[in-house]
Design a protein around this motif. Structure first.
Motif, PDB file in Angstrom:
ATOM      1  N   TYR A 284       0.721  -1.300   0.051  1.00 47.88           N
ATOM      2  CA  TYR A 284       0.306  -0.056  -0.093  1.00 47.88           C
ATOM      3  C   TYR A 284       1.054   1.257  -0.085  1.00 47.88           C
ATOM      4  N   ALA A 285       0.457   2.346   0.123  1.00 46.67           N
ATOM      5  CA  ALA A 285       1.025   3.603   0.146  1.00 46.67           C
ATOM      6  C   ALA A 285       2.403   3.574   1.189  1.00 46.67           C
TER       7      ALA A 285
ATOM      8  N   ASP B 225      -1.535  -1.520  -4.436  1.00 50.60           N
ATOM      9  CA  ASP B 225      -2.885  -0.947  -4.319  1.00 50.60           C
ATOM     10  C   ASP B 225      -2.959   0.291  -3.456  1.00 50.60           C
ATOM     11  N   GLY B 226      -2.789   1.446  -4.595  1.00 47.11           N
ATOM     12  CA  GLY B 226      -2.807   2.900  -3.841  1.00 47.11           C
ATOM     13  C   GLY B 226      -4.056   3.407  -3.635  1.00 47.11           C
ATOM     14  N   THR B 227      -5.231   2.612  -3.789  1.00 44.25           N
ATOM     15  CA  THR B 227      -6.481   3.214  -3.151  1.00 44.25           C
ATOM     16  C   THR B 227      -6.943   2.999  -1.911  1.00 44.25           C
ATOM     17  N   VAL B 228      -6.235   2.083  -1.073  1.00 39.74           N
ATOM     18  CA  VAL B 228      -6.508   2.072   0.159  1.00 39.74           C
ATOM     19  C   VAL B 228      -5.981   2.934   1.238  1.00 39.74           C
ATOM     20  N   LYS B 229      -6.760   3.495   1.848  1.00 33.17           N
ATOM     21  CA  LYS B 229      -6.628   4.482   2.945  1.00 33.17           C
ATOM     22  C   LYS B 229      -5.630   4.078   4.059  1.00 33.17           C
TER      23      LYS B 229
END
Length: 237
Positions: free
Chosen positions: A119-120, A187-191
């Motif tokens: 993730y981010a 996956d860059g959509t997960v906060k």
């Protein structure tokens, strides 16, 4: 569940200390605390001089338990020492609890054919310490407990690795041991919560100087040993 977390992480410690006080028991207590107590740090590596700044209820409860231990040590002579542990991983004595820590969970997912997702925070650096090394740290801490005034130590491998690289190490080990390809995708959509954007590397010099302890298992070796342990207990995946 804040109340349940309170009852799990604080009340048993307080009850134990009260039994020791009222029954005049004098054990040496080694408490499993967490490096998460430091929160978001500005400099690495992290040592015992850095201020605690817990960002989760769980970390607040761990810190509160540490304070109870310190109070009972000062007032009633019930000796204790807390180990603020980095990310622990590795084979456990009971296969049923193997997936309670992050690297072990990722290995289990990979062996089931699932992709490993970053993730981010994939470039964030973390410290991962092998379970057998932690066991040795607890034994040495118990022998050392009460020999000086320090109430806690930071315990980890003393080395940092990005989350992305750890996931690739897991994929490589699974491929080497099973021939199975494990995709690693982003996956860059997960906060991502602020606590998940932290960096952490342990400065283990003071604990090493006090007890002679040092980690013996490198990350790649430890991951490979954990993969093989899972393979020997496939029914528990």
């Amino acid at each position: 569940d804040p109340e349940q977390d309170l009852h799990v992480n604080i009340m048993p410690v307080l009850h134990m200390l009260e039994v020791c006080r009222t029954q005049n028991y004098r054990p040496r207590i080694v408490f499993a605390s967490s490096a998460n107590l430091f929160g978001l740090v500005d400099t690495l590596p992290v040592n015992e001089d850095m201020q605690a700044d817990p960002l989760t209820l769980w970390a607040i409860h761990k810190l509160t338990a540490e304070y109870y231990l310190q109070l009972y040590s000062r007032q009633f002579g019930i000796r204790s020492i807390s180990l603020r542990l980095a990310n622990v991983y590795g084979p456990t004595a009971r296969p049923s609890v193997m997936t309670r820590v992050v690297i072990n969970k990722a290995i289990a997912k990979a062996l089931k054919g699932e992709a490993l997702v970053t993730y981010a925070n994939q470039e964030c650096v973390r410290d991962y310490v092998f379970l057998e090394d932690v066991v040795q740290a607890f034994l040495l801490a118990g022998a050392h407990c009460g020999s000086n005034s320090r109430s806690f130590y930071v315990v980890g491998s003393g080395e940092g690795e990005t989350i992305k690289n750890v996931w690739h190490l897991i994929a490589h080990s699974v491929r080497s041991n099973t021939g199975q390809n494990v995709p690693v995708r982003f996956d860059g959509t997960v906060k991502i919560e602020p606590m998940e954007l932290r960096n952490f590397v342990a400065d283990i010099s003071r604990f090493k100087d006090a007890t002679g302890w040092k980690p013996r298992t490198g990350l790649a070796q430890g991951i490979d040993m954990t993969v093989r342990a899972f393979l020997s207990n496939l029914k528990d995946l």
